[in-house]
Design a protein around this motif. Structure first.
Motif, PDB file in Angstrom:
ATOM      1  N   ASN A  55     -43.935   2.705  29.476  1.00 23.66           N
ATOM      2  CA  ASN A  55     -44.968   1.806  28.956  1.00 23.66           C
ATOM      3  C   ASN A  55     -44.890   1.628  27.438  1.00 23.66           C
ATOM      4  O   ASN A  55     -45.514   0.734  26.884  1.00 23.66           O
ATOM      5  CB  ASN A  55     -46.359   2.338  29.323  1.00 23.66           C
ATOM      6  CG  ASN A  55     -46.562   2.371  30.832  1.00 23.66           C
ATOM      7  OD1 ASN A  55     -46.160   1.442  31.535  1.00 23.66           O
ATOM      8  ND2 ASN A  55     -47.149   3.443  31.332  1.00 23.66           N
ATOM      9  N   LEU A  56     -44.138   2.499  26.815  1.00 24.84           N
ATOM     10  CA  LEU A  56     -44.031   2.411  25.359  1.00 24.84           C
ATOM     11  C   LEU A  56     -43.106   1.269  24.953  1.00 24.84           C
ATOM     12  O   LEU A  56     -42.345   0.741  25.761  1.00 24.84           O
ATOM     13  CB  LEU A  56     -43.494   3.735  24.804  1.00 24.84           C
ATOM     14  CG  LEU A  56     -44.408   4.951  24.952  1.00 24.84           C
ATOM     15  CD1 LEU A  56     -43.662   6.218  24.564  1.00 24.84           C
ATOM     16  CD2 LEU A  56     -45.660   4.775  24.106  1.00 24.84           C
ATOM     17  N   ALA A  57     -43.151   0.926  23.698  1.00 25.66           N
ATOM     18  CA  ALA A  57     -42.242  -0.091  23.167  1.00 25.66           C
ATOM     19  C   ALA A  57     -40.808   0.428  23.229  1.00 25.66           C
ATOM     20  O   ALA A  57     -40.582   1.632  23.088  1.00 25.66           O
ATOM     21  CB  ALA A  57     -42.626  -0.405  21.722  1.00 25.66           C
ATOM     22  N   PRO A  58     -39.837  -0.465  23.458  1.00 24.68           N
ATOM     23  CA  PRO A  58     -38.432  -0.043  23.529  1.00 24.68           C
ATOM     24  C   PRO A  58     -38.026   0.808  22.344  1.00 24.68           C
ATOM     25  O   PRO A  58     -37.342   1.822  22.501  1.00 24.68           O
ATOM     26  CB  PRO A  58     -37.676  -1.372  23.538  1.00 24.68           C
ATOM     27  CG  PRO A  58     -38.623  -2.363  24.106  1.00 24.68           C
ATOM     28  CD  PRO A  58     -39.995  -1.914  23.700  1.00 24.68           C
ATOM     29  N   GLU A  59     -38.441   0.411  21.173  1.00 24.05           N
ATOM     30  CA  GLU A  59     -38.067   1.136  19.963  1.00 24.05           C
ATOM     31  C   GLU A  59     -38.513   2.586  20.047  1.00 24.05           C
ATOM     32  O   GLU A  59     -37.751   3.504  19.752  1.00 24.05           O
ATOM     33  CB  GLU A  59     -38.700   0.453  18.756  1.00 24.05           C
ATOM     34  CG  GLU A  59     -38.342   1.111  17.454  1.00 24.05           C
ATOM     35  CD  GLU A  59     -38.976   0.355  16.279  1.00 24.05           C
ATOM     36  OE1 GLU A  59     -39.494  -0.757  16.507  1.00 24.05           O
ATOM     37  OE2 GLU A  59     -38.944   0.893  15.168  1.00 24.05           O
ATOM     38  N   GLU A  60     -39.742   2.795  20.478  1.00 23.38           N
ATOM     39  CA  GLU A  60     -40.226   4.171  20.531  1.00 23.38           C
ATOM     40  C   GLU A  60     -39.581   4.939  21.683  1.00 23.38           C
ATOM     41  O   GLU A  60     -39.285   6.131  21.549  1.00 23.38           O
ATOM     42  CB  GLU A  60     -41.754   4.220  20.662  1.00 23.38           C
ATOM     43  CG  GLU A  60     -42.241   5.656  20.740  1.00 23.38           C
ATOM     44  CD  GLU A  60     -43.592   5.881  20.078  1.00 23.38           C
ATOM     45  OE1 GLU A  60     -44.255   4.894  19.727  1.00 23.38           O
ATOM     46  OE2 GLU A  60     -43.971   7.059  19.909  1.00 23.38           O
ATOM     47  N   GLN A  61     -39.346   4.276  22.798  1.00 21.82           N
ATOM     48  CA  GLN A  61     -38.636   4.940  23.899  1.00 21.82           C
ATOM     49  C   GLN A  61     -37.281   5.437  23.413  1.00 21.82           C
ATOM     50  O   GLN A  61     -36.884   6.567  23.680  1.00 21.82           O
ATOM     51  CB  GLN A  61     -38.428   3.959  25.054  1.00 21.82           C
ATOM     52  CG  GLN A  61     -39.636   3.722  25.923  1.00 21.82           C
ATOM     53  CD  GLN A  61     -39.285   2.865  27.133  1.00 21.82           C
ATOM     54  OE1 GLN A  61     -38.432   3.227  27.921  1.00 21.82           O
ATOM     55  NE2 GLN A  61     -39.939   1.719  27.241  1.00 21.82           N
ATOM     56  N   LEU A  62     -36.580   4.564  22.697  1.00 19.43           N
ATOM     57  CA  LEU A  62     -35.250   4.928  22.222  1.00 19.43           C
ATOM     58  C   LEU A  62     -35.336   6.121  21.268  1.00 19.43           C
ATOM     59  O   LEU A  62     -34.581   7.089  21.371  1.00 19.43           O
ATOM     60  CB  LEU A  62     -34.603   3.727  21.525  1.00 19.43           C
ATOM     61  CG  LEU A  62     -33.133   3.904  21.169  1.00 19.43           C
ATOM     62  CD1 LEU A  62     -32.301   4.127  22.414  1.00 19.43           C
ATOM     63  CD2 LEU A  62     -32.605   2.694  20.395  1.00 19.43           C
ATOM     64  N   TRP A  63     -36.281   6.030  20.368  1.00 19.45           N
ATOM     65  CA  TRP A  63     -36.442   7.110  19.390  1.00 19.45           C
ATOM     66  C   TRP A  63     -36.724   8.438  20.073  1.00 19.45           C
ATOM     67  O   TRP A  63     -36.092   9.453  19.797  1.00 19.45           O
ATOM     68  CB  TRP A  63     -37.553   6.764  18.406  1.00 19.45           C
ATOM     69  CG  TRP A  63     -38.083   7.939  17.641  1.00 19.45           C
ATOM     70  CD1 TRP A  63     -39.337   8.445  17.705  1.00 19.45           C
ATOM     71  CD2 TRP A  63     -37.366   8.770  16.716  1.00 19.45           C
ATOM     72  NE1 TRP A  63     -39.465   9.534  16.876  1.00 19.45           N
ATOM     73  CE2 TRP A  63     -38.262   9.757  16.259  1.00 19.45           C
ATOM     74  CE3 TRP A  63     -36.058   8.770  16.234  1.00 19.45           C
ATOM     75  CZ2 TRP A  63     -37.900  10.736  15.341  1.00 19.45           C
ATOM     76  CZ3 TRP A  63     -35.688   9.761  15.329  1.00 19.45           C
ATOM     77  CH2 TRP A  63     -36.598  10.719  14.886  1.00 19.45           C
ATOM     78  N   ARG A  64     -37.659   8.431  21.004  1.00 26.55           N
ATOM     79  CA  ARG A  64     -37.992   9.680  21.694  1.00 26.55           C
ATOM     80  C   ARG A  64     -36.805  10.202  22.495  1.00 26.55           C
ATOM     81  O   ARG A  64     -36.530  11.402  22.526  1.00 26.55           O
ATOM     82  CB  ARG A  64     -39.164   9.447  22.641  1.00 26.55           C
ATOM     83  CG  ARG A  64     -40.494   9.280  21.920  1.00 26.55           C
ATOM     84  CD  ARG A  64     -41.590   8.995  22.923  1.00 26.55           C
ATOM     85  NE  ARG A  64     -42.890   8.977  22.289  1.00 26.55           N
ATOM     86  CZ  ARG A  64     -43.952   9.622  22.782  1.00 26.55           C
ATOM     87  NH1 ARG A  64     -43.853  10.304  23.913  1.00 26.55           N
ATOM     88  NH2 ARG A  64     -45.105   9.570  22.160  1.00 26.55           N
ATOM     89  N   GLY A  65     -36.101   9.302  23.166  1.00 24.62           N
ATOM     90  CA  GLY A  65     -34.951   9.710  23.964  1.00 24.62           C
ATOM     91  C   GLY A  65     -33.857  10.317  23.088  1.00 24.62           C
ATOM     92  O   GLY A  65     -33.309  11.379  23.389  1.00 24.62           O
ATOM     93  N   VAL A  66     -33.579   9.643  21.986  1.00 27.76           N
ATOM     94  CA  VAL A  66     -32.540  10.118  21.077  1.00 27.76           C
ATOM     95  C   VAL A  66     -32.908  11.495  20.528  1.00 27.76           C
ATOM     96  O   VAL A  66     -32.084  12.409  20.486  1.00 27.76           O
ATOM     97  CB  VAL A  66     -32.344   9.098  19.935  1.00 27.76           C
ATOM     98  CG1 VAL A  66     -31.611   9.722  18.774  1.00 27.76           C
ATOM     99  CG2 VAL A  66     -31.593   7.880  20.447  1.00 27.76           C
TER     100      VAL A  66
END
Lengths: 228, 228
Positions: free
Chosen positions: B89-100
């Motif tokens: 549900n988060l913005a792609p940018e934040e998903q990417l950041w958290r995943g990384v």
DNA sequence: TCCGCTACCTACTAACGAGTAAGACTACTT
DNA sequence: AAGTAGTCTTACTCGTTAGTAGGTAGCGGA
């Protein structure tokens, strides 16, 4: 089932050593590429080279020496391919572009070579892991120097310069990964692949050099997990 | 030199199967990480696990099955580490950041796991190369979807969307390479590493999404070499 | 025509490593 | 105490493969 005529048993062609050595190296590169170092057998190398095993040992030495010879030859080929198009007098941007393009051209034309150099040798504990890792580091250092030169030309402050090292590492990794992706999409040209890498990394680098940085979105309190 | 007292020959501790299985998997991960699949021997795994070889076979099966079990466990660990912090549900940018960030945190804490998953299995001809390659492709597809979502949100035309796939491949490769670079610079934190990757790739991607593209500098006539 | 050099081979050895046979020990249950 | 289920070991077999011993055969030169 001796299909061979007796008395004239299909004489083996006698060839000069240099020719056989090339044949053996070609065969070894193919076999190492397909099987990996450990799973490759000297018997198969000999078979693919259409020669007997003792000849392999006589000309190229032990399995390790043979593999070392493969690596050396393929590394030299790759280095020369890139080296001949990169002129240190050119602007960093163009040096990078030419190098990247030469790299993808080489990989496209020498798949086995790339496989041996990149995928077979990277694992730790491999007899040549260190040697290859050092070659990779040299490349990263070279690209790092290029980037640092570009950064300084753009007037970036000194504290930014060390950052070019990890950026160079990321660039190299992105290139390797794109090369792997390419194997699944063989219709792409080397130039298209090189363009992709430049577009992604040079633009990203360029944006960094302009002083724009990315920072994590501020979540509620400290939503983003932080390591100890 | 029998230091052991007769009659009470340092009784082997009898432990429940579940415990032994964990010990064996730990030992196997370490040995596979250090030696690579082929060079690793079941004897060494047994020795490191401080148990006899038949126990290894009784509990985890053949060498291939043992390795598969290692991969499965480590892959699950990594997937879960990343999966628990990424919320669709988060913005792609934040998903990417958290995943990384989760990725680098995991690598920092489980070096052997990462080694087994990344460096040992990539070579062609490896029994599990395909399995791992597919896992890697799934990750790339996932990140590609994320990027494509972000691109469309920014109003990029449809023809740009397929480009997110190779960009995702490049991002993954850059991450892997940065992880390797990290091994030589262990003082860096996971967060600093994650920031580096985001800064380079997200800024580059963001610039692309804004419609700015890089193109080769026009040399005299056709100075830049082009592939056939 | 003989000599010697190099190319080339078949057929072995020796070692290593995956996998197993056959049974011993121990703790828990009844 | 006896049975039994699960833990654990020593000591093998057997296939594979790196590496070699020992010899044959063509080719250039005297």
């Amino acid at each position: 089932m001796e299909t061979e005529q007796r008395g004239r048993p299909a004489r083996v062609k006698r060839l000069p050593r240099a020719v056989r050595e090339r044949q053996i190296l070609d065969a070894a590169t193919a076999v190492f590429s397909q099987r990996g170092y450990h799973a490759a057998s000297m018997d198969e190398v000999a078979e693919v080279a259409a020669i007997s095993k003792p000849m392999v040992y006589a000309y190229l030495g032990s399995k390790e020496e043979l593999f070392a010879a493969c690596i050396k030859r393929e590394a030299t080929r790759l280095t020369e391919s890139v080296g001949t198009v990169v002129d240190p007098n050119l602007a960093p941007e163009e040096q990078l572009w030419r190098g990247v393009l030469a790299f993808f051209t080489f990989v496209g034309e020498h798949r086995d070579s790339w496989n041996v150099l990149h995928r077979q040798v990277t694992s730790e504990g491999h007899p040549f892991a260190q040697q290859i890792a050092e070659g990779r580091k040299r490349v990263i250092a070279l690209i790092g120097a290029l980037l640092s030169q570009a950064a300084q030309a753009q007037g970036m402050p000194d504290y930014f310069v060390p950052e070019t090292k990890p950026i160079a590492a990321a660039l190299v990794g992105a290139g390797e990964s794109l090369a792997d992706w390419w194997l699944d999409h063989p219709d792409e040209t080397a130039k298209a692949m090189a363009l992709r890498l430049m577009n992604l990394v040079w633009l990203g680098f360029g944006t960094l050099v302009q002083g724009r940085t990315w920072h994590p979105p501020a979540g509620p309190a400290d939503a983003t997990p932080t390591p100890a």
